[in-house]
Design an enzyme around this catalytic site. Structure first.
Site, PDB file in Angstrom:
ATOM      1  N   TYR A  50      -8.118  14.338  -8.546  1.00 52.89           N
ATOM      2  CA  TYR A  50      -7.128  13.664  -9.384  1.00 52.89           C
ATOM      3  C   TYR A  50      -6.133  14.635 -10.011  1.00 52.89           C
ATOM      4  O   TYR A  50      -4.906  14.495  -9.869  1.00 52.89           O
ATOM      5  CB  TYR A  50      -7.837  12.848 -10.458  1.00 52.89           C
ATOM      6  CG  TYR A  50      -6.914  12.026 -11.325  1.00 52.89           C
ATOM      7  CD1 TYR A  50      -6.344  10.856 -10.847  1.00 52.89           C
ATOM      8  CD2 TYR A  50      -6.622  12.412 -12.631  1.00 52.89           C
ATOM      9  CE1 TYR A  50      -5.499  10.087 -11.641  1.00 52.89           C
ATOM     10  CE2 TYR A  50      -5.789  11.651 -13.437  1.00 52.89           C
ATOM     11  CZ  TYR A  50      -5.233  10.493 -12.935  1.00 52.89           C
ATOM     12  OH  TYR A  50      -4.394   9.742 -13.724  1.00 52.89           O
ATOM     13  N   LYS A  95      -2.093  15.195  -9.280  1.00 57.24           N
ATOM     14  CA  LYS A  95      -1.091  15.047 -10.336  1.00 57.24           C
ATOM     15  C   LYS A  95      -0.277  16.328 -10.520  1.00 57.24           C
ATOM     16  O   LYS A  95       0.940  16.267 -10.782  1.00 57.24           O
ATOM     17  CB  LYS A  95      -1.768  14.648 -11.651  1.00 57.24           C
ATOM     18  CG  LYS A  95      -2.412  13.268 -11.622  1.00 57.24           C
ATOM     19  CD  LYS A  95      -1.410  12.169 -11.302  1.00 57.24           C
ATOM     20  CE  LYS A  95      -1.993  10.784 -11.521  1.00 57.24           C
ATOM     21  NZ  LYS A  95      -1.031   9.704 -11.199  1.00 57.24           N
ATOM     22  N   ASP A  98       0.874  -1.162   0.000  1.00 55.07           N
ATOM     23  CA  ASP A  98       0.000   0.000   0.000  1.00 55.07           C
ATOM     24  C   ASP A  98       0.920   1.223   0.000  1.00 55.07           C
ATOM     25  O   ASP A  98       1.633   1.467   0.973  1.00 55.07           O
ATOM     26  CB  ASP A  98      -0.883  -0.010   1.246  1.00 55.07           C
ATOM     27  CG  ASP A  98      -1.803   1.201   1.339  1.00 55.07           C
ATOM     28  OD1 ASP A  98      -1.621   2.157   0.557  1.00 55.07           O
ATOM     29  OD2 ASP A  98      -2.698   1.201   2.206  1.00 55.07           O
ATOM     30  N   VAL A  99       0.929   1.992  -1.087  1.00 54.72           N
ATOM     31  CA  VAL A  99       1.907   3.073  -1.211  1.00 54.72           C
ATOM     32  C   VAL A  99       1.646   4.222  -0.250  1.00 54.72           C
ATOM     33  O   VAL A  99       2.477   5.128  -0.123  1.00 54.72           O
ATOM     34  CB  VAL A  99       1.979   3.616  -2.659  1.00 54.72           C
ATOM     35  CG1 VAL A  99       2.491   2.552  -3.604  1.00 54.72           C
ATOM     36  CG2 VAL A  99       0.640   4.190  -3.104  1.00 54.72           C
ATOM     37  N   THR A 156      -6.238   1.842 -20.445  1.00 57.98           N
ATOM     38  CA  THR A 156      -5.979   0.948 -19.319  1.00 57.98           C
ATOM     39  C   THR A 156      -7.282   0.748 -18.558  1.00 57.98           C
ATOM     40  O   THR A 156      -8.292   1.413 -18.821  1.00 57.98           O
ATOM     41  CB  THR A 156      -4.939   1.545 -18.352  1.00 57.98           C
ATOM     42  OG1 THR A 156      -5.511   2.692 -17.694  1.00 57.98           O
ATOM     43  CG2 THR A 156      -3.668   1.965 -19.085  1.00 57.98           C
TER      44      THR A 156
END
Length: 285
Positions: free
Chosen positions: A167, A171, A70-71, A202
């Site tokens: 998001y 980023k 889990d980052v 993806t």
């Protein structure tokens, strides 16, 4: 003999989010050039399947490792960095690269209706995960006097994507984080850059690709007229990790078919039926 070795022989590289999508494509490209790659991600099953695939591309034995990670958990990221370093040392080198690719979003919709929990988790997965990878990889690289770190950002960083919530914000922060790290770590021979992919086919964008109108709008905004493939990003990540880019640091490079020259997409056909036209302009009851 040395001339016969793959170009990334001795490179220990950690790829977070390496079990699928862009992360897996990056791992595949790096392994193909002889790097010892450790992939990290939340799903052990996905990682195991990815390892099986990657081993078919590896030019030697034992070049692929994995760790369920889990980052957003600092201890787990530290362990993954250590594993990548150890795998690299087994192949005559050590930790020389990181591709911080773990990401995702839980906040599609108007800012005024965005839940705090989803906002926090989206920032944590994208931004904090990248920060922790840099924090724990950089000291090992600094001792060796060299290394390359690549953050995976998004066109949503540079071009506003209405109703994308946290998001694009996360980023954009990754881009600045990578510039800051490049400035701090250059004295130790560590290069840090970020990549801004456009719309890449993806699993992460299945929802977007389910709307013909949204897809067409993406194409209308893309000069090259096609969607990206994971390999398009992986090839650039490979270049930034490798010796060919030894004088490049602190850069944010778009891999988006030219989309950044125009505007962010119009995803109204997806979100208006869910939230209503009034909510999209900030009116909530």
């Amino acid at each position: 003999m040395a001339q016969d070795l793959p170009i990334l022989h001795g490179y220990g590289i950690l790829v977070t989010g390496g079990g699928s999508g862009i992360g897996l494509a990056c791992a595949r490209r790096l392994v193909s050039d002889g790097a010892a790659v450790t992939i990290a991600g939340r799903s052990p099953e996905r990682l195991e399947a990815a390892v099986t695939e990657l081993e078919t591309f590896a030019p030697g034995d034992g070049l692929v490792g994995m760790l369920s990670t889990d980052v957003t958990d600092e201890a787990q990221v530290c362990e993954a960095v250590g594993l990548a370093d150890a795998l690299g040392k087994r192949h005559g080198g050590g930790l020389k690269g990181v591709v911080a690719c773990a990401g995702g979003s839980e906040t599609i919709g108007p800012l005024t209706l965005t839940l705090r929990e989803g906002w926090d988790r989206t920032l944590a997965t994208n931004l904090t995960g990248t920060f922790l990878a840099i924090k724990h990889a950089a000291p090992r690289m600094a001792k060796a006097g060299a290394g390359s770190i690549v953050g995976i950002s998004s066109i949503a960083s540079s071009n506003t994507h209405r109703w994308f919530g946290a998001y694009g914000v996360a980023k954009a922060a990754i881009d600045h984080l990578c510039m800051l790290a490049a400035d701090e770590l250059g004295a130790s021979g560590i290069r840090v850059n970020s990549i801004r992919p456009g719309l890449v086919e993806t699993g992460l964008v299945v929802g977007l690709m389910g709307s013909p109108a949204v897809l067409q709008d993406y194409l209308d905004c893309t000069p090259l007229g096609r969607f990206g493939q994971p390999e398009d990003v992986a090839n650039l990540a490979r270049f930034l990790i490798g010796p060919e880019s030894s004088w490049i640091t602190g850069q944010t490079i778009n891999a988006d078919g030219g989309h950044s020259l125009r505007r962010g997409p119009d995803i109204r056909p997806l979100v208006e039926p869910v939230f209503g036209a009034e909510a999209l302009r900030g009116v909530v009851s």
